[in-house]
Write a protein that holds these residues in place. Structure first.
Motif, mmCIF file in Angstrom:
data_model
loop_
_atom_site.group_PDB
_atom_site.id
_atom_site.type_symbol
_atom_site.label_atom_id
_atom_site.label_comp_id
_atom_site.label_asym_id
_atom_site.label_seq_id
_atom_site.Cartn_x
_atom_site.Cartn_y
_atom_site.Cartn_z
ATOM 1 N N GLN A 150 3.486 -9.911 -3.600
ATOM 2 C CA GLN A 150 4.002 -10.042 -1.890
ATOM 3 C C GLN A 150 5.013 -9.047 -1.693
ATOM 4 O OE1 GLN A 150 6.963 -13.303 -1.681
ATOM 5 N NE2 GLN A 150 7.509 -13.234 -3.760
ATOM 6 N N LEU B 24 8.297 -8.284 0.906
ATOM 7 C CA LEU B 24 9.429 -8.690 1.593
ATOM 8 C C LEU B 24 10.127 -7.477 2.545
ATOM 9 C CD1 LEU B 24 11.003 -11.274 -0.498
ATOM 10 C CD2 LEU B 24 9.170 -11.755 0.968
ATOM 11 N N ILE B 25 10.299 -7.714 3.978
ATOM 12 C CA ILE B 25 10.682 -6.559 4.543
ATOM 13 C C ILE B 25 11.842 -7.029 5.142
ATOM 14 C CG2 ILE B 25 10.484 -4.685 6.100
ATOM 15 C CD1 ILE B 25 7.518 -5.035 6.035
ATOM 16 N N ALA C 276 11.778 -3.788 10.702
ATOM 17 C CA ALA C 276 11.145 -4.709 9.737
ATOM 18 C C ALA C 276 10.053 -5.389 10.732
ATOM 19 C CB ALA C 276 12.060 -5.584 9.226
ATOM 20 N N ARG D 186 5.932 -5.014 9.334
ATOM 21 C CA ARG D 186 5.269 -6.044 8.943
ATOM 22 C C ARG D 186 4.054 -6.482 9.628
ATOM 23 N NH1 ARG D 186 3.906 -11.233 10.762
ATOM 24 N NH2 ARG D 186 3.404 -12.616 9.066
ATOM 25 N N TRP D 187 4.342 -5.999 10.927
ATOM 26 C CA TRP D 187 3.103 -6.237 11.923
ATOM 27 C C TRP D 187 2.153 -5.334 11.869
ATOM 28 C CZ3 TRP D 187 1.785 -2.964 16.286
ATOM 29 C CH2 TRP D 187 0.665 -3.524 16.946
ATOM 30 N N ILE E 164 0.382 -5.941 7.618
ATOM 31 C CA ILE E 164 -0.165 -7.156 7.392
ATOM 32 C C ILE E 164 -1.664 -7.316 7.924
ATOM 33 C CG2 ILE E 164 0.330 -8.369 9.847
ATOM 34 C CD1 ILE E 164 0.906 -11.010 8.070
ATOM 35 N N VAL F 236 2.971 -10.360 3.486
ATOM 36 C CA VAL F 236 3.962 -9.504 4.171
ATOM 37 C C VAL F 236 4.999 -10.283 4.826
ATOM 38 C CG1 VAL F 236 4.622 -7.563 5.103
ATOM 39 C CG2 VAL F 236 2.545 -7.641 3.802
ATOM 40 N N THR F 237 6.057 -10.458 4.655
ATOM 41 C CA THR F 237 7.244 -11.077 5.466
ATOM 42 C C THR F 237 8.286 -10.602 5.676
ATOM 43 O OG1 THR F 237 6.303 -13.057 4.082
ATOM 44 C CG2 THR F 237 8.250 -13.492 5.053
ATOM 45 N N ALA F 238 8.696 -10.509 7.037
ATOM 46 C CA ALA F 238 10.084 -9.876 7.365
ATOM 47 C C ALA F 238 11.043 -11.084 7.319
ATOM 48 C CB ALA F 238 9.913 -9.704 8.667
ATOM 49 N N CYS G 193 7.440 4.446 9.737
ATOM 50 C CA CYS G 193 6.764 3.130 9.292
ATOM 51 C C CYS G 193 5.317 3.355 9.548
ATOM 52 C CB CYS G 193 7.293 2.320 10.567
ATOM 53 S SG CYS G 193 9.043 1.329 10.276
#
Length: 280
Positions: A134, A136-137, A147, A151-152, A155, A161-163, A248
């Motif tokens: 996993q 995390l951002i 973030a 993530r967008w 993913i 992937v989770t903000a 990014c």
């Protein structure tokens, strides 16, 4: 790749030790380090909104015997051609239009940021992200947008992937499940909330790999596995974050390539779902 004894590195390395007045001076000189070469201590103090005594204590805290010693090093680094040491007066010389000034500052920020990236280190970051169970951002205030954006992007290739934190969520709900193979990306572009320290400490306790993305006026994090400083100097009162967005995009592009066939299968499934759901 970076000189540990350079003026900028000395300031950044001691930000956590400074008093409030010294921090105001540090913020000023990190934004316009070339000003030390242009002004005497008595002239610099009112520009930064501090006393002459603060300037003296500040340079001594950085390890210089005197203001003139610090000024001499800045002058030498300025003569090396680094745009970082261009003074605020120089940046507006020649009647340059605001549009041209913004464009030039964006180009400088991109150039300075990418010139200090190591391809080997970025590849190691991407490899860890792709292998992580996993990702995390975290980012608060303006960094929250980065973030969400990163993530967008990634993913599309990586499903977990989770903000953090999401609406109505706490940090504990995410940090509790971290493991040594997980990755945490923390955006530390100024100015951050106290939550940032919580995320860094929680990720470090779990043994997770940490990518810390900050700017040239923010302190480094000793807890990070990798640290990247983006140059965000702006020609006006607002910071210019072009280099953060470019970083990014670089990370997302490399993740998509490194994820290989699995990423292509996921992209194909996403596109099929768009069609079946008539979403676009």
């Amino acid at each position: 790749m970076r000189n540990p004894d350079s003026f900028i590195r000395r300031v950044r390395g001691r930000l956590h030790e400074l008093t409030a007045a010294e921090r105001r001076l540090a913020d000023f000189v990190l934004e316009f380090p070339g000003e030390l070469a242009s002004y005497a201590a008595s002239e610099l103090a009112p520009l930064a909104g501090v006393s002459n005594a603060t300037v003296t204590r500040f340079v001594q805290r950085l390890g210089y015997a005197s203001y003139e010693e610090a000024r001499r090093q800045v002058r030498e680094e300025k003569e090396s051609g680094s745009p970082l040491f261009q003074s605020a007066t120089d940046s507006r010389r020649g009647g340059e239009s605001l549009l041209a000034l913004h464009l030039r500052q964006s180009q400088v920020n991109l150039s300075e940021t990418f010139a200090r990236l190591s391809e080997r280190h970025v590849a190691a970051i991407v490899k860890a992200l792709v292998a992580a169970p996993q990702v995390l951002i975290f980012g608060s205030r303006s960094s929250h947008a980065y973030a969400i954006y990163l993530r967008w992007q990634i993913i599309q290739a990586l499903p977990r992937v989770t903000a953090i934190p999401g609406a109505g969520e706490s940090l504990g709900e995410h940090l509790a499940g971290l493991g040594a193979r997980d990755c945490v990306i923390v955006f530390g572009v100024r100015r951050q909330t106290r939550q940032m320290a919580t995320v860094l400490e929680g990720a470090a306790r779990a043994g997770a790999k940490i990518l810390f993305i900050s700017d040239q006026t923010s302190p480094d994090s000793a807890l990070a596995t990798w640290s990247i400083q983006c140059h965000c100097a702006g020609p006006g009162r607002l910071d210019n974050h072009v280099s953060v967005m470019a970083l990014c995009d670089l990370i997302a592009t490399m993740v998509l390539e490194a994820a290989g066939p699995q990423a292509r299968k996921r992209l194909a499934a996403i596109e099929q779902a768009h069609g079946e759901l008539d979403e676009l």
